[in-house]
Design an enzyme around this catalytic site. Structure first.
Site, PDB file in Angstrom:
ATOM      1  CG  HIS A   1      88.078  19.064  29.138  1.00 33.14           C
ATOM      2  ND1 HIS A   1      86.963  19.505  28.462  1.00 33.14           N
ATOM      3  CD2 HIS A   1      88.176  19.868  30.226  1.00 33.14           C
ATOM      4  CE1 HIS A   1      86.423  20.528  29.109  1.00 33.14           C
ATOM      5  NE2 HIS A   1      87.136  20.768  30.193  1.00 33.14           N
TER       6      HIS A   1
ATOM      7  CD  GLU B   1      90.637  26.516  26.617  1.00 32.05           C
ATOM      8  OE1 GLU B   1      89.770  26.959  27.348  1.00 32.05           O
ATOM      9  OE2 GLU B   1      90.488  25.538  25.862  1.00 32.05           O
TER      10      GLU B   1
HETATM   11  C1  MC0 Z   1      85.773  26.070  44.192  1.00 34.11           C
HETATM   12  N1  MC0 Z   1      85.539  25.027  45.016  1.00 34.11           N
HETATM   13  C2  MC0 Z   1      85.921  23.906  44.418  1.00 34.11           C
HETATM   14  C3  MC0 Z   1      86.429  24.304  43.153  1.00 34.11           C
HETATM   15  N2  MC0 Z   1      86.316  25.644  43.058  1.00 34.11           N
HETATM   16  N3  MC0 Z   1      85.879  22.629  44.806  1.00 34.11           N
HETATM   17  C4  MC0 Z   1      86.360  21.706  43.944  1.00 34.11           C
HETATM   18  N4  MC0 Z   1      86.887  22.014  42.732  1.00 34.11           N
HETATM   19  C5  MC0 Z   1      86.934  23.305  42.296  1.00 34.11           C
HETATM   20  N5  MC0 Z   1      87.447  23.592  41.126  1.00 34.11           N
HETATM   21  C6  MC0 Z   1      84.978  25.083  46.362  1.00 34.11           C
HETATM   22  C7  MC0 Z   1      85.825  25.993  47.265  1.00 34.11           C
HETATM   23  O1  MC0 Z   1      86.906  25.283  47.825  1.00 34.11           O
HETATM   24  C8  MC0 Z   1      84.835  26.430  48.297  1.00 34.11           C
HETATM   25  O2  MC0 Z   1      84.683  25.433  49.277  1.00 34.11           O
HETATM   26  C9  MC0 Z   1      83.537  26.538  47.514  1.00 34.11           C
HETATM   27  O3  MC0 Z   1      83.711  25.695  46.344  1.00 34.11           O
HETATM   28  C10 MC0 Z   1      83.266  27.949  47.046  1.00 34.11           C
HETATM   29  O4  MC0 Z   1      84.403  28.383  46.322  1.00 34.11           O
HETATM   30  P1  MC0 Z   1      84.932  29.895  46.224  1.00 34.11           P
HETATM   31  O5  MC0 Z   1      86.384  29.860  46.084  1.00 34.11           O
HETATM   32  O6  MC0 Z   1      84.337  30.712  47.341  1.00 34.11           O
HETATM   33  O7  MC0 Z   1      84.391  30.390  44.860  1.00 34.11           O
HETATM   34  P2  MC0 Z   1      82.966  30.752  44.322  1.00 34.11           P
HETATM   35  O8  MC0 Z   1      81.851  30.228  45.192  1.00 34.11           O
HETATM   36  O9  MC0 Z   1      82.963  32.200  43.996  1.00 34.11           O
HETATM   37  O10 MC0 Z   1      83.004  29.913  42.955  1.00 34.11           O
HETATM   38  C11 MC0 Z   1      83.061  28.514  42.913  1.00 34.11           C
HETATM   39  C12 MC0 Z   1      82.415  28.089  41.587  1.00 34.11           C
HETATM   40  C13 MC0 Z   1      83.179  28.818  40.452  1.00 34.11           C
HETATM   41  C14 MC0 Z   1      82.531  26.557  41.446  1.00 34.11           C
HETATM   42  C15 MC0 Z   1      80.928  28.482  41.562  1.00 34.11           C
HETATM   43  O11 MC0 Z   1      84.565  28.440  40.484  1.00 34.11           O
HETATM   44  C16 MC0 Z   1      82.633  28.580  39.099  1.00 34.11           C
HETATM   45  O12 MC0 Z   1      81.663  29.230  38.655  1.00 34.11           O
HETATM   46  N6  MC0 Z   1      83.223  27.631  38.343  1.00 34.11           N
HETATM   47  C17 MC0 Z   1      82.740  27.309  36.976  1.00 34.11           C
HETATM   48  C18 MC0 Z   1      83.548  28.020  35.922  1.00 34.11           C
HETATM   49  C19 MC0 Z   1      85.003  27.642  35.907  1.00 34.11           C
HETATM   50  O13 MC0 Z   1      85.513  26.976  36.809  1.00 34.11           O
HETATM   51  N7  MC0 Z   1      85.714  28.141  34.897  1.00 34.11           N
HETATM   52  C20 MC0 Z   1      87.142  27.853  34.690  1.00 34.11           C
HETATM   53  C21 MC0 Z   1      87.343  26.772  33.710  1.00 34.11           C
HETATM   54  P3  MC0 Z   1      84.743  25.764  50.851  1.00 34.11           P
HETATM   55  O14 MC0 Z   1      84.582  24.416  51.529  1.00 34.11           O
HETATM   56  O15 MC0 Z   1      86.052  26.426  51.079  1.00 34.11           O
HETATM   57  O16 MC0 Z   1      83.567  26.668  51.081  1.00 34.11           O
HETATM   58  S1  MC0 Z   1      86.891  27.331  32.108  1.00 34.11           S
HETATM   59  C22 MC0 Z   1      86.750  25.964  31.148  1.00 34.11           C
HETATM   60  O17 MC0 Z   1      86.986  24.907  31.627  1.00 34.11           O
HETATM   61  C23 MC0 Z   1      86.315  26.209  29.704  1.00 34.11           C
HETATM   62  C24 MC0 Z   1      87.230  27.155  29.016  1.00 34.11           C
HETATM   63  C25 MC0 Z   1      86.156  24.921  28.898  1.00 34.11           C
HETATM   64  O18 MC0 Z   1      86.217  23.814  29.452  1.00 34.11           O
HETATM   65  O19 MC0 Z   1      85.963  25.005  27.680  1.00 34.11           O
END
Ligand code: MC0
Length: 142
Positions: free
Chosen positions: A7, A43
């Site tokens: 997806h 979602e």
């Molecule tokens: C954050 N960053 C991204 C991003 N999210 N870059 C590209 N795409 C994204 N989606 C970048 C920010 O711009 C920042 O860069 C750096 O990563 C750190 O971001 P932050 O805003 O300080 O946030 P953190 O570090 O607390 O968390 C980022 C992280 C988090 C990726 C670890 O979003 C995470 O754990 N994501 C995985 C879970 C998730 O996204 N769940 C939602 C979908 P700079 O350069 O400014 O430092 S759930 C889903 O999809 C399920 C239901 C499913 O598929 O079944």
């Protein structure tokens, strides 16, 4: 082995309005909806096509249910748009381990529960040329 695009995750502010845009503009219908409390999202999965490995490809529309969730934080910073891409695999554990061995940060020690009973993990966007990348084993595959 990654065998398909499972997806594309799209962050939106209003799930119902966004679902209606995809329905009225492209004719895509909702296949499934759920709330994932752990991930902080409401979602909708819009099925685009079946794939040769017996699974499918979807658009995943994501509305945050908490401002401090990953999608809530991302929306506040970037606005609506593509949030992540998810690759499908029959064995998320094996692929996550192999990718971790290549030096890419895998965000979860063990896969967690994703949409429709799938098992999911994420790769850090900073290790993937700016793309938040998810690995998915669908419920039909595990
Ligand atoms: C954050 N960053 C991204 C991003 N999210 N870059 C590209 N795409 C994204 N989606 C970048 C920010 O711009 C920042 O860069 C750096 O990563 C750190 O971001 P932050 O805003 O300080 O946030 P953190 O570090 O607390 O968390 C980022 C992280 C988090 C990726 C670890 O979003 C995470 O754990 N994501 C995985 C879970 C998730 O996204 N769940 C939602 C979908 P700079 O350069 O400014 O430092 S759930 C889903 O999809 C399920 C239901 C499913 O598929 O079944």
């Amino acid at each position: 082995m990654l065998t398909r695009i499972d997806h594309i995750g799209i962050a939106c502010r209003n799930l119902d309005e966004t679902v209606e845009f995809y329905r009225s503009t492209y004719g895509f219908e909702v296949h499934h909806t759920e709330v994932n409390e752990e991930q902080g999202v409401r979602e909708a999965m819009l099925k685009i096509n079946g794939t040769s490995d017996g699974a499918a490809s979807y658009l995943q529309l994501l509305e945050p249910i908490r401002e401090d969730s990953p999608v809530g934080k991302w929306l506040a910073k970037n606005g609506e748009g593509v949030h992540h891409i998810a690759f499908g695999t029959a064995d998320v554990d094996a692929d996550a381990a192999a990718i971790r061995d290549k030096g890419v940060r895998v965000l979860y020690d063990e896969p967690r529960t994703g949409s429709m009973g799938s098992r999911i993990t994420f790769l850090h966007p900073k290790d993937c040329h700016g793309v938040l990348t998810e690995l998915v084993t669908s419920a039909t595959e595990h």
